[in-house]
Design a protein around this motif. Sequence first.
Motif, short mmCIF file in Angstrom:
data_model
loop_
_atom_site.label_atom_id
_atom_site.label_comp_id
_atom_site.label_asym_id
_atom_site.label_seq_id
_atom_site.Cartn_x
_atom_site.Cartn_y
_atom_site.Cartn_z
N PRO A 13 20.21 33.88 84.72
CA PRO A 13 21.52 34.55 84.75
C PRO A 13 22.37 34.15 83.55
CG PRO A 13 21.64 32.56 86.04
CD PRO A 13 20.23 32.62 85.49
N ILE A 14 23.55 34.78 83.45
CA ILE A 14 24.54 34.38 82.45
C ILE A 14 25.15 33.05 82.89
CG2 ILE A 14 26.39 35.73 83.56
CD1 ILE A 14 27.44 36.26 80.67
N THR A 15 25.30 32.11 81.95
CA THR A 15 25.79 30.77 82.27
C THR A 15 27.08 30.47 81.52
OG1 THR A 15 24.69 29.62 80.43
CG2 THR A 15 23.36 30.07 82.40
N ASP A 16 27.66 29.33 81.84
CA ASP A 16 28.86 28.92 81.12
C ASP A 16 28.56 28.63 79.66
OD1 ASP A 16 30.49 29.25 83.28
OD2 ASP A 16 30.78 27.11 83.70
N SER A 17 27.32 28.25 79.35
CA SER A 17 26.96 28.03 77.95
C SER A 17 27.03 29.33 77.15
CB SER A 17 25.55 27.44 77.84
OG SER A 17 25.58 26.04 77.85
N HIS A 18 26.58 30.43 77.75
CA HIS A 18 26.68 31.72 77.07
C HIS A 18 28.14 32.03 76.74
CE1 HIS A 18 22.75 32.72 79.27
NE2 HIS A 18 22.45 32.79 77.98
N LEU A 19 29.02 31.77 77.71
CA LEU A 19 30.43 32.09 77.52
C LEU A 19 31.07 31.15 76.49
CD1 LEU A 19 31.40 32.60 81.28
CD2 LEU A 19 30.73 34.34 79.61
N PHE A 20 30.74 29.86 76.57
CA PHE A 20 31.26 28.90 75.60
C PHE A 20 30.81 29.25 74.19
CE2 PHE A 20 30.32 25.10 73.05
CZ PHE A 20 31.59 24.60 72.89
N LEU A 21 29.54 29.60 74.06
CA LEU A 21 29.00 29.96 72.75
C LEU A 21 29.71 31.19 72.20
CD1 LEU A 21 26.87 29.73 70.52
CD2 LEU A 21 25.32 31.05 71.98
N GLY A 174 26.41 22.23 65.51
CA GLY A 174 25.83 21.66 66.72
C GLY A 174 26.04 22.50 67.96
N ILE A 175 26.45 23.75 67.81
CA ILE A 175 26.59 24.63 68.97
C ILE A 175 25.21 24.95 69.50
CG2 ILE A 175 27.43 26.85 69.80
CD1 ILE A 175 29.39 26.84 67.48
N SER A 176 24.99 24.76 70.77
CA SER A 176 23.67 25.05 71.33
C SER A 176 23.79 25.49 72.78
CB SER A 176 22.76 23.81 71.25
OG SER A 176 23.29 22.76 72.02
N MET A 177 22.72 26.06 73.29
CA MET A 177 22.68 26.52 74.67
C MET A 177 22.17 25.38 75.55
SD MET A 177 23.78 29.53 74.25
CE MET A 177 23.46 30.27 75.83
N GLN A 195 26.09 24.81 91.15
CA GLN A 195 27.31 25.61 91.22
C GLN A 195 28.17 25.54 89.98
OE1 GLN A 195 29.69 24.61 94.61
NE2 GLN A 195 31.26 26.16 94.21
N TYR A 196 28.21 24.39 89.30
CA TYR A 196 29.19 24.21 88.25
C TYR A 196 28.66 24.52 86.85
CZ TYR A 196 31.59 22.04 92.11
OH TYR A 196 32.18 21.81 93.33
#
Length: 217
Positions: A13-21, A174-177, A195-196
């Motif tokens: 699924p889409i994660t918070d890492s996708h959104l942060f990136l 250093g941006i990474s998933m 959940q988080y």
Amino acid sequence: MGKVGIFGSSFDPITDSHLFLAKTLADLCNFEYVIFVPCVSSRGDGKKMKASDEDRWNMIQLAIKDNPIFKADDFEMNAKAGIGKQYTYHTMEYFKEKYPDDEHYFIMGADILAEIDNQSVQPHQRWKFREELIKNNKFVVMSRDNIDMLKEISKSPILRKYHDGTRFHLVDKGISMEISSSYIRDEISMGRYPQYLMRDDVYDYIVTNEIYKHTTN
């Protein structure tokens, strides 16, 4: 003219890492908005999604609803686009036609940069329409796995040919998933719910619809 980032992935699924990136790159590159483009389930490379196109699309909508710089487009999921026949070149041509007044950047990791014209495999195994893609578009390339991005460019005649100082925006901050979708799927399949690592609405959607409950990576 605005600058637009095209962010293609499975989002499964889409994660918070996708959104942060997406938000970090929007700030670094002055993107007016970032467009999330989920791939179709029946991909040409044979990789199969664990969640349906509908569920992945719904989760993206839930994840991005509160940020006005985030958009989503189902071009690669749309049967009219030709299931299993979409290539990144065609996706970028679609967005240039849809938003003709904007400047478009394809977002990818250094690992993808290395794959486009990989000299260690036969030409027919490399990306389709790769020269047209590189010639006619611009890219934001994120550092990943300690890959030397300039070295990868130098190894490919096509990448080297069009590397004019404006084609590739190399991001080495250093941006990474760090949160992988596969990790989330594995956790859920084992009865643990991370959940988080995603938006609350996405988490609730996964639990309610029992997505990934009986899948393995």
